[in-house]
Design a protein around this motif. Structure first.
Motif, PDB file in Angstrom:
ATOM      1  N   LEU A  72       0.824  -1.210   0.000  1.00  0.00           N
ATOM      2  CA  LEU A  72       0.000   0.000   0.000  1.00  0.00           C
ATOM      3  C   LEU A  72       0.859   1.262   0.000  1.00  0.00           C
ATOM      4  N   LYS A  73       1.946   1.242   0.746  1.00  0.00           N
ATOM      5  CA  LYS A  73       2.848   2.396   0.767  1.00  0.00           C
ATOM      6  C   LYS A  73       3.501   2.584  -0.599  1.00  0.00           C
ATOM      7  N   GLU A  74       3.917   1.483  -1.218  1.00  0.00           N
ATOM      8  CA  GLU A  74       4.530   1.550  -2.544  1.00  0.00           C
ATOM      9  C   GLU A  74       3.526   2.062  -3.580  1.00  0.00           C
ATOM     10  N   LEU A  75       2.285   1.613  -3.473  1.00  0.00           N
ATOM     11  CA  LEU A  75       1.236   2.088  -4.375  1.00  0.00           C
ATOM     12  C   LEU A  75       1.059   3.590  -4.247  1.00  0.00           C
ATOM     13  N   ARG A  76       1.044   4.099  -3.045  1.00  0.00           N
ATOM     14  CA  ARG A  76       0.889   5.535  -2.824  1.00  0.00           C
ATOM     15  C   ARG A  76       2.058   6.307  -3.433  1.00  0.00           C
ATOM     16  N   LYS A  77       3.280   5.771  -3.250  1.00  0.00           N
ATOM     17  CA  LYS A  77       4.461   6.431  -3.798  1.00  0.00           C
ATOM     18  C   LYS A  77       4.419   6.440  -5.330  1.00  0.00           C
ATOM     19  N   LEU A  78       4.021   5.335  -5.930  1.00  0.00           N
ATOM     20  CA  LEU A  78       3.931   5.256  -7.380  1.00  0.00           C
ATOM     21  C   LEU A  78       2.862   6.186  -7.937  1.00  0.00           C
ATOM     22  N   LYS A  79       1.746   6.320  -7.234  1.00  0.00           N
ATOM     23  CA  LYS A  79       0.699   7.234  -7.684  1.00  0.00           C
ATOM     24  C   LYS A  79       1.190   8.680  -7.658  1.00  0.00           C
ATOM     25  N   LYS A  80       1.947   9.039  -6.638  1.00  0.00           N
ATOM     26  CA  LYS A  80       2.489  10.397  -6.576  1.00  0.00           C
ATOM     27  C   LYS A  80       3.480  10.636  -7.712  1.00  0.00           C
ATOM     28  N   ALA A  81       4.345   9.669  -7.974  1.00  0.00           N
ATOM     29  CA  ALA A  81       5.315   9.802  -9.055  1.00  0.00           C
ATOM     30  C   ALA A  81       4.612   9.883 -10.405  1.00  0.00           C
ATOM     31  N   TYR A  82       3.563   9.096 -10.594  1.00  0.00           N
ATOM     32  CA  TYR A  82       2.798   9.129 -11.838  1.00  0.00           C
ATOM     33  C   TYR A  82       2.156  10.493 -12.039  1.00  0.00           C
ATOM     34  N   GLU A  83       1.590  11.042 -10.993  1.00  0.00           N
ATOM     35  CA  GLU A  83       0.946  12.356 -11.095  1.00  0.00           C
ATOM     36  C   GLU A  83       1.971  13.431 -11.458  1.00  0.00           C
ATOM     37  N   GLN A  84       3.155  13.346 -10.865  1.00  0.00           N
ATOM     38  CA  GLN A  84       4.221  14.306 -11.179  1.00  0.00           C
ATOM     39  C   GLN A  84       4.620  14.192 -12.654  1.00  0.00           C
ATOM     40  N   LEU A  85       4.800  12.986 -13.139  1.00  0.00           N
ATOM     41  CA  LEU A  85       5.166  12.787 -14.542  1.00  0.00           C
ATOM     42  C   LEU A  85       4.068  13.258 -15.489  1.00  0.00           C
ATOM     43  N   ARG A  86       2.814  13.040 -15.114  1.00  0.00           N
ATOM     44  CA  ARG A  86       1.707  13.489 -15.947  1.00  0.00           C
ATOM     45  C   ARG A  86       1.674  15.012 -16.044  1.00  0.00           C
ATOM     46  N   LEU A  87       1.928  15.691 -14.931  1.00  0.00           N
ATOM     47  CA  LEU A  87       1.969  17.155 -14.949  1.00  0.00           C
ATOM     48  C   LEU A  87       3.121  17.662 -15.816  1.00  0.00           C
ATOM     49  N   GLU A  88       4.280  17.019 -15.684  1.00  0.00           N
ATOM     50  CA  GLU A  88       5.429  17.408 -16.509  1.00  0.00           C
ATOM     51  C   GLU A  88       5.133  17.187 -17.984  1.00  0.00           C
ATOM     52  N   HIS A  89       4.482  16.085 -18.310  1.00  0.00           N
ATOM     53  CA  HIS A  89       4.152  15.768 -19.700  1.00  0.00           C
ATOM     54  C   HIS A  89       3.204  16.818 -20.273  1.00  0.00           C
ATOM     55  N   ASP A  90       2.180  17.182 -19.495  1.00  0.00           N
ATOM     56  CA  ASP A  90       1.235  18.210 -19.955  1.00  0.00           C
ATOM     57  C   ASP A  90       1.939  19.543 -20.173  1.00  0.00           C
ATOM     58  N   LEU A  91       2.846  19.886 -19.280  1.00  0.00           N
ATOM     59  CA  LEU A  91       3.591  21.137 -19.419  1.00  0.00           C
ATOM     60  C   LEU A  91       4.456  21.119 -20.681  1.00  0.00           C
ATOM     61  N   LEU A  92       5.118  20.004 -20.947  1.00  0.00           N
ATOM     62  CA  LEU A  92       5.941  19.891 -22.151  1.00  0.00           C
ATOM     63  C   LEU A  92       5.092  19.967 -23.422  1.00  0.00           C
TER      64      LEU A  92
END
Length: 118
Positions: A72-92
């Motif tokens: 569950l902790k790993e899932l939470r960490k991966l979701k945060k990393a995914y959200e960060q990458l998605r924001l970066e992708h949209d910005l690019l």
């Protein structure tokens, strides 16, 4: 449209409820993630958490599986990393669209002026 007939109501044991509450109380774990992993609605888990605060569900002494907690902790960490990458992708994507638009505008004006001579 809902199905005709009686609605199915699930009954969960006190041990299941207590374990779910304990999992949701782990640091870095969201109630929504615990509910999704247990296939229950987040509102139900929130209600169980309230009952535990009121003393209706006893969570003391309930063992939490270390592997489940780590997952569950790993899932939470991966979701945060995914959200960060998605924001970066949209910005690019926006930056590429902006620079492409500027190039198109500047090239149009230079093409128009090349044809004209004084």
């Amino acid at each position: 449209m809902p199905k005709p007939g009686p609605r199915t109501t699930y009954r969960y044991s006190r041990d299941f409820k207590a374990t779910a509450v304990r999992l949701s109380q782990l640091p870095g774990v969201a109630v929504r993630d615990v509910a999704a992993s247990l296939y229950i609605h987040p509102f139900m888990l929130s209600r169980w958490r309230k009952q535990a605060r009121e003393g209706l569900i006893m969570t003391k002494g309930v063992a939490v599986d270390k592997a489940v907690a780590a997952e569950l902790k790993e899932l939470r960490k991966l979701k945060k990393a995914y959200e960060q990458l998605r924001l970066e992708h949209d910005l690019l994507k926006k930056a590429i669209a902006f620079t492409s638009d500027r190039k198109a505008r500047s090239s149009r004006s230079s093409h128009i002026n090349k044809g004209r001579t004084r």
